[in-house]
Design an enzyme around this catalytic site. Structure first.
Site, PDB file in Angstrom:
ATOM      1  N   GLU A  81       6.425  -4.423  -0.392  1.00 17.16           N
ATOM      2  CA  GLU A  81       7.626  -4.679   0.401  1.00 17.16           C
ATOM      3  C   GLU A  81       8.111  -4.351   1.567  1.00 17.16           C
ATOM      4  OE1 GLU A  81       6.048  -3.422  -2.415  1.00 17.16           O
ATOM      5  OE2 GLU A  81       7.682  -2.283  -3.980  1.00 17.16           O
ATOM      6  N   CYS A 108       5.471   2.466  -0.294  1.00 14.75           N
ATOM      7  CA  CYS A 108       6.204   1.417   0.163  1.00 14.75           C
ATOM      8  C   CYS A 108       8.093   2.545  -0.010  1.00 14.75           C
ATOM      9  CB  CYS A 108       6.679   0.929  -1.065  1.00 14.75           C
ATOM     10  SG  CYS A 108       5.401  -0.539  -0.905  1.00 14.75           S
TER      11      CYS A 108
HETATM   12  O1  LIG Z   1       4.344  -0.943  -4.691  1.00 15.28           O
HETATM   13  C1  LIG Z   1       3.818  -1.740  -4.304  1.00 15.28           C
HETATM   14  C2  LIG Z   1       2.518  -1.197  -5.329  1.00 15.28           C
HETATM   15  C3  LIG Z   1       1.059  -1.994  -5.404  1.00 15.28           C
HETATM   16  N1  LIG Z   1       1.754  -3.270  -4.533  1.00 15.28           N
HETATM   17  C4  LIG Z   1       0.291  -4.399  -4.796  1.00 15.28           C
HETATM   18  C5  LIG Z   1      -0.845  -3.916  -4.293  1.00 15.28           C
HETATM   19  C6  LIG Z   1      -2.192  -4.710  -5.563  1.00 15.28           C
HETATM   20  O2  LIG Z   1      -2.059  -5.952  -4.322  1.00 15.28           O
HETATM   21  C7  LIG Z   1      -0.913  -4.478  -6.673  1.00 15.28           C
HETATM   22  C8  LIG Z   1      -1.281  -3.806  -7.453  1.00 15.28           C
HETATM   23  O3  LIG Z   1      -2.960  -3.915  -8.277  1.00 15.28           O
HETATM   24  P1  LIG Z   1      -3.171  -3.365  -9.230  1.00 15.28           P
HETATM   25  O4  LIG Z   1      -4.373  -4.501  -9.769  1.00 15.28           O
HETATM   26  O5  LIG Z   1      -2.191  -3.376 -10.631  1.00 15.28           O
HETATM   27  O6  LIG Z   1      -3.719  -1.607  -9.827  1.00 15.28           O
HETATM   28  O7  LIG Z   1       0.324  -4.522  -6.163  1.00 15.28           O
HETATM   29  C9  LIG Z   1       2.782  -3.775  -3.669  1.00 15.28           C
HETATM   30  O8  LIG Z   1       2.460  -5.254  -3.824  1.00 15.28           O
HETATM   31  N2  LIG Z   1       3.848  -2.920  -4.283  1.00 15.28           N
HETATM   32 ZN   LIG Z   2       3.873   0.477  -1.914  1.00 11.11          ZN
END
Ligand SMILES: O=c1ccn([C@H]2C[C@H](O)[C@@H](COP(=O)(O)O)O2)c(=O)[nH]1
Ligand SMILES: [Zn+2]
Length: 161
Positions: A81, A108
């Site tokens: 985001e 975010c």
């Molecule tokens: O709002 C969000 C929350 C998380 N992400 C991304 C950050 C990480 O690359 C993954 C989450 O990793 P996990 O192994 O599932 O903890 O998702 C995002 O883009 N936006």
């Molecule tokens: Zn985030």
């Protein structure tokens, strides 16, 4: 056969599809997250996915989820985001809508609110029990940002590339 096609994809299918396609660029081995920002008149303004900042090599920075924080991805990944917001070079995102494959975290949410985005359409809410998502919803509610879960239509979209 006369008249227009009837089985074209809806706006929600289109934009969530674009968000998910964008997420397929992510190198994160566990969660690939994609985002697509759309204007109130259904024009795509920006896209993003989760990944390391420019100059931070996907092959050198860590993708680990556990261990010493310095050696996990969490201190380095830019969320989809935020990338979509930062990728936008056209001026204001006031009143825009965000399609995202995972419910936005608290960090975010701050960026979404401050950018003036007013609606979020999300798919997975797999971290709904975490403080980050609870805090996110608290801020979005306080700021009047509307959010709703994408309704799956069951349509499979596939094509050769
Ligand atoms: O709002 C969000 C929350 C998380 N992400 C991304 C950050 C990480 O690359 C993954 C989450 O990793 P996990 O192994 O599932 O903890 O998702 C995002 O883009 N936006
Ligand atoms: Zn985030």
């Amino acid at each position: 056969m006369t008249g227009k096609r009837k089985d074209y994809i809806s706006w929600d299918e289109y934009f969530m599809g674009v968000a998910k396609l964008s997420g397929m660029r992510s190198k994160d081995p566990n969660s690939q997250v994609g985002a697509c920002i759309v204007s109130s008149d259904n024009k795509i303004l920006s896209m993003g996915y989760n990944g390391f900042p420019s100059g931070c090599s996907d092959d050198e920075f860590p993708w680990e989820r556990e261990g010493e924080p310095y050696n996990t991805k969490y201190l380095y990944v830019t969320h989809s985001e935020l990338n979509a917001i930062l990728n936008y070079r056209g001026g204001s995102l006031e009143g825009a809508k965000l399609y995202v494959s995972l419910f936005p975290c608290n960090e975010c949410a701050k960026a979404i609110i401050q950018a003036g985005i007013k609606t979020i359409v999300y798919d997975s809410d797999k971290y709904s029990d975490t403080p980050a998502v609870k805090a996110s919803k608290r801020m979005l509610d306080a700021a009047g940002v509307r959010y709703y879960q994408y309704t799956h239509t069951g349509r499979k979209i596939s094509f050769d590339v």
